[in-house]
Design an enzyme around this catalytic site. Structure first.
Site, PDB file in Angstrom:
ATOM      1  N   ASP A 140       0.912  -1.200  -0.129  1.00  0.00           N
ATOM      2  CA  ASP A 140       0.015  -0.091  -0.004  1.00  0.00           C
ATOM      3  C   ASP A 140       0.769   1.235   0.120  1.00  0.00           C
ATOM      4  O   ASP A 140       1.983   1.009   0.038  1.00  0.00           O
ATOM      5  CB  ASP A 140      -0.974  -0.072   1.178  1.00  0.00           C
ATOM      6  N   ASP A 148       1.548   4.903   1.640  1.00  0.00           N
ATOM      7  CA  ASP A 148       1.056   6.102   2.716  1.00  0.00           C
ATOM      8  C   ASP A 148       1.676   7.140   2.283  1.00  0.00           C
ATOM      9  O   ASP A 148       2.597   7.228   1.942  1.00  0.00           O
ATOM     10  CB  ASP A 148       1.574   5.311   4.210  1.00  0.00           C
ATOM     11  N   ASP A 192      10.620   3.446  12.761  1.00  0.00           N
ATOM     12  CA  ASP A 192      11.265   2.231  13.148  1.00  0.00           C
ATOM     13  C   ASP A 192      12.655   1.949  12.637  1.00  0.00           C
ATOM     14  O   ASP A 192      13.708   1.725  13.331  1.00  0.00           O
ATOM     15  CB  ASP A 192      10.473   0.907  13.307  1.00  0.00           C
TER      16      ASP A 192
HETATM   17  P1  ATP Z   1       4.256  -3.083   4.903  1.00  0.00           P
HETATM   18  O1  ATP Z   1       3.187  -2.330   4.893  1.00  0.00           O
HETATM   19  O2  ATP Z   1       5.053  -3.846   3.699  1.00  0.00           O
HETATM   20  O3  ATP Z   1       4.414  -4.292   5.822  1.00  0.00           O
HETATM   21  P2  ATP Z   1       5.485  -0.955   6.002  1.00  0.00           P
HETATM   22  O4  ATP Z   1       6.798  -0.581   6.474  1.00  0.00           O
HETATM   23  O5  ATP Z   1       4.766  -0.193   5.155  1.00  0.00           O
HETATM   24  O6  ATP Z   1       5.450  -2.256   5.699  1.00  0.00           O
HETATM   25  P3  ATP Z   1       3.522  -0.357   7.872  1.00  0.00           P
HETATM   26  O7  ATP Z   1       3.170  -1.202   9.158  1.00  0.00           O
HETATM   27  O8  ATP Z   1       2.634  -0.335   6.863  1.00  0.00           O
HETATM   28  O9  ATP Z   1       4.608  -1.017   7.516  1.00  0.00           O
HETATM   29  O10 ATP Z   1       4.025   0.938   8.517  1.00  0.00           O
HETATM   30  C1  ATP Z   1       4.278   2.083   7.870  1.00  0.00           C
HETATM   31  C2  ATP Z   1       5.386   2.925   8.352  1.00  0.00           C
HETATM   32  O11 ATP Z   1       5.042   3.351   9.648  1.00  0.00           O
HETATM   33  C3  ATP Z   1       6.592   2.266   8.361  1.00  0.00           C
HETATM   34  O12 ATP Z   1       7.454   2.139   7.077  1.00  0.00           O
HETATM   35  C4  ATP Z   1       7.488   2.718   9.522  1.00  0.00           C
HETATM   36  O13 ATP Z   1       7.990   3.935   8.976  1.00  0.00           O
HETATM   37  C5  ATP Z   1       6.209   3.476  10.563  1.00  0.00           C
HETATM   38  N1  ATP Z   1       6.002   2.565  11.482  1.00  0.00           N
HETATM   39  C6  ATP Z   1       5.107   1.130  11.551  1.00  0.00           C
HETATM   40  N2  ATP Z   1       5.022   0.442  12.776  1.00  0.00           N
HETATM   41  C7  ATP Z   1       5.915   1.419  13.348  1.00  0.00           C
HETATM   42  C8  ATP Z   1       6.399   1.077  14.592  1.00  0.00           C
HETATM   43  N3  ATP Z   1       6.102   0.084  15.560  1.00  0.00           N
HETATM   44  N4  ATP Z   1       7.051   2.149  15.140  1.00  0.00           N
HETATM   45  C9  ATP Z   1       7.636   3.126  14.488  1.00  0.00           C
HETATM   46  N5  ATP Z   1       7.579   3.178  13.244  1.00  0.00           N
HETATM   47  C10 ATP Z   1       6.436   2.339  12.802  1.00  0.00           C
HETATM   48 MG    MG Z   2       2.485  -0.324   4.728  1.00  0.00          MG
END
Ligand code: ATP
Ligand code: MG
Length: 455
Positions: free
Chosen positions: A72, A74, A157
């Site tokens: 997705d 963001d 993170d």
């Molecule tokens: P995917 O959607 O492919 O699983 P993602 O990195 O996009 O991976 P998301 O859970 O959609 O993960 O989170 C979006 C963004 O928010 C992450 O890339 C990160 O920068 C931030 N993020 C998510 N969870 C945390 C957390 N627990 N602590 C700090 N930052 C976070």
């Molecule tokens: Mg994501």
């Protein structure tokens, strides 16, 4: 694959010091605007036109640079949630812990997050609203302090997740050396690892998830405190931890993820009831769980449906068997012992990972059917095949056999039965000897509904 950050990428560009991003301009990296979903670009454009800062952030930029398809897109912005909402007709503010805005398009939802800050206000702060709070263990319980893009980057993170893409000039703003870490394939948490893991123990699971998903290595400083802090997972709310485990187990890299969780002492925190049953990497319990993930990964690759019920049924099965044996030793019938053990094992798991009822019900049926599938003489086999959970229960028998459980060829018999025509089925059912422990007339035997198999 890794022509991500191109030859023009010039590291000398990087100004040191917190808050100064490395800006990699158009043509110096492998992204082009139309790799980003049109809807996400539209959201950024509308926000920027209204005078706000806005970027596409997080996993999508990381994945595109690695040649992977983002799950997705963001968007992060300087606009407050209410300011975002007024700009998009089909949008709504959601969430309590993190207030975000969902902008609805016909094909997708774009999640818009306001820049947040790392500033910490201790628990019990009077003004209450929109603040960041910490519990005694150092965990963040509320996180709504707004900040600048620099603040926002520093509270993410991993370095590889702190990349901000501006579609208006096709530039990437790298706040933490994420591009370098993508190039050298390293998972690195930003800031002091122990502090960041204490703030949110789910970050340890994310480290493991991205390590397995991307095939990266975990930076040594990041890895160091993980084993010790694994116990902090108990501070994570059970519904959130359940969701996170599903992401871990159903990523398509379940097996690799499992062994990483095991190595860092995280797995025993997720399923503590297995306790000493997992001491030896090569015992039946580890083999069963490893095999469950292998099979799940294969199904995902083949684009077949996988259900959390099957995975959790496998994870908890050794604990159920162990407890059921104790009840049988006390003179209870096999079906009573299994049902009591199943109920207790599930009840103990729910306060850790809140498995929803829509999954615990099928889990119990899969387990119950493990007792019933050996009892297949006469009319029973036909009734069992028609059971709504037959397919999952049959797959579960195969799984147990693959892991090395001795079930006297039960899986092969059921495979042959399903492939047989009516006549052969009748012959097979007539010639099968009944197992000795009959007479346990459980209610489940009567529950056979002629619905389609669920798997
Ligand atoms: P995917 O959607 O492919 O699983 P993602 O990195 O996009 O991976 P998301 O859970 O959609 O993960 O989170 C979006 C963004 O928010 C992450 O890339 C990160 O920068 C931030 N993020 C998510 N969870 C945390 C957390 N627990 N602590 C700090 N930052 C976070
Ligand atoms: Mg994501």
């Amino acid at each position: 694959m890794l022509e991500i950050i191109t030859k023009f990428f010039d590291k000398s560009n990087r100004k040191q010091g917190a808050g100064t991003p490395l800006i990699v301009k158009s043509g110096q990296h492998a992204l082009i605007a139309n790799m980003i979903s049109r809807d996400a670009r539209k959201v950024v454009e509308v926000l920027q036109d209204a005078g706000h800062e806005a970027y596409v952030v997080g996993g999508s930029i990381r994945d595109l640079l690695l040649g992977l398809k983002p799950k997705d897109f963001d968007v992060a912005t300087s606009a407050k949630p209410a300011e975002v909402k007024v700009l998009f007709r089909r949008s709504r503010i959601i969430g309590r812990r993190f207030q975000i805005v969902h902008v609805q398009f016909s094909r997708e939802i774009i999640e818009v997050t306001t820049f947040r800050s790392n500033e910490t206000k201790p628990n019990g702060n009077k003004s209450g609203k929109g603040l960041r709070q910490q519990s005694n263990s150092g965990m963040l319980t509320r996180d709504n302090v707004f900040g600048s893009v620099t603040d926002d980057a520093s509270r993410r993170d991993l370095t590889i997740n702190a990349l901000y893409y501006d579609p208006s000039d096709n530039s990437i703003h790298d706040f933490a050396g994420g591009l370098e870490d993508i190039e050298s394939r390293v998972i690195r948490i930003m800031g002091d690892p122990a502090t960041r893991f204490r703030e949110d123990p789910v970050r340890m699971l994310r480290v493991v998830r991205f390590c397995a998903k991307l095939g990266f290595t975990i930076d040594a400083r990041t890895a160091k405190p993980m084993h010790k802090l694994a116990a902090d997972l108990e501070h994570v709310s059970p519904p959130r931890l359940f969701d996170e485990t599903i992401k871990l187990f159903m990523s398509g890299q379940g097996l690799a993820t499992f062994w990483l969780l095991y190595e860092y002492g995280l797995f025993e925190r997720i399923v503590p009831q297995l306790g000493t049953m997992m001491k030896d990497r090569d015992n039946l319990t580890c083999r069963l769980i490893g095999q469950a993930f292998t099979n799940t990964d294969i199904r995902i690759r083949a684009e077949k449906r996988v259900t959390p019920a099957f995975i959790y049924a496998a994870l908890l099965w050794p604990a159920v068997q162990h407890l059921a044996a104790q009840y049988r030793d006390r003179g209870n019938s096999a079906s009573y012992a299994l049902s009591k053990a199943a109920g207790e094992v599930i009840a103990k798991q729910i306060p850790i990972t809140a498995i929803p009822k829509r999954f615990t019900m099928p889990m119990r049926e899969i387990w119950d059917l493990q007792l019933l599938l050996p009892r297949r003489g006469g009319q029973r086999a036909e009734r069992l095949v028609a059971h709504s959970r037959f397919r999952a229960a049959y797959d579960f028998v195969l799984l147990r056999e693959q892991a090395g459980e001795e079930l006297s060829g039960l899986g092969d018999w059921w495979t042959a039965y399903q492939e047989a025509n009516t006549e052969k089925r009748a012959r097979m059912a007539a010639t099968i000897g009944e197992p000795s422990n009959k007479k346990s007339r459980t209610r489940n035997r009567r529950r056979s509904k002629p619905t389609a198999p669920s798997e």
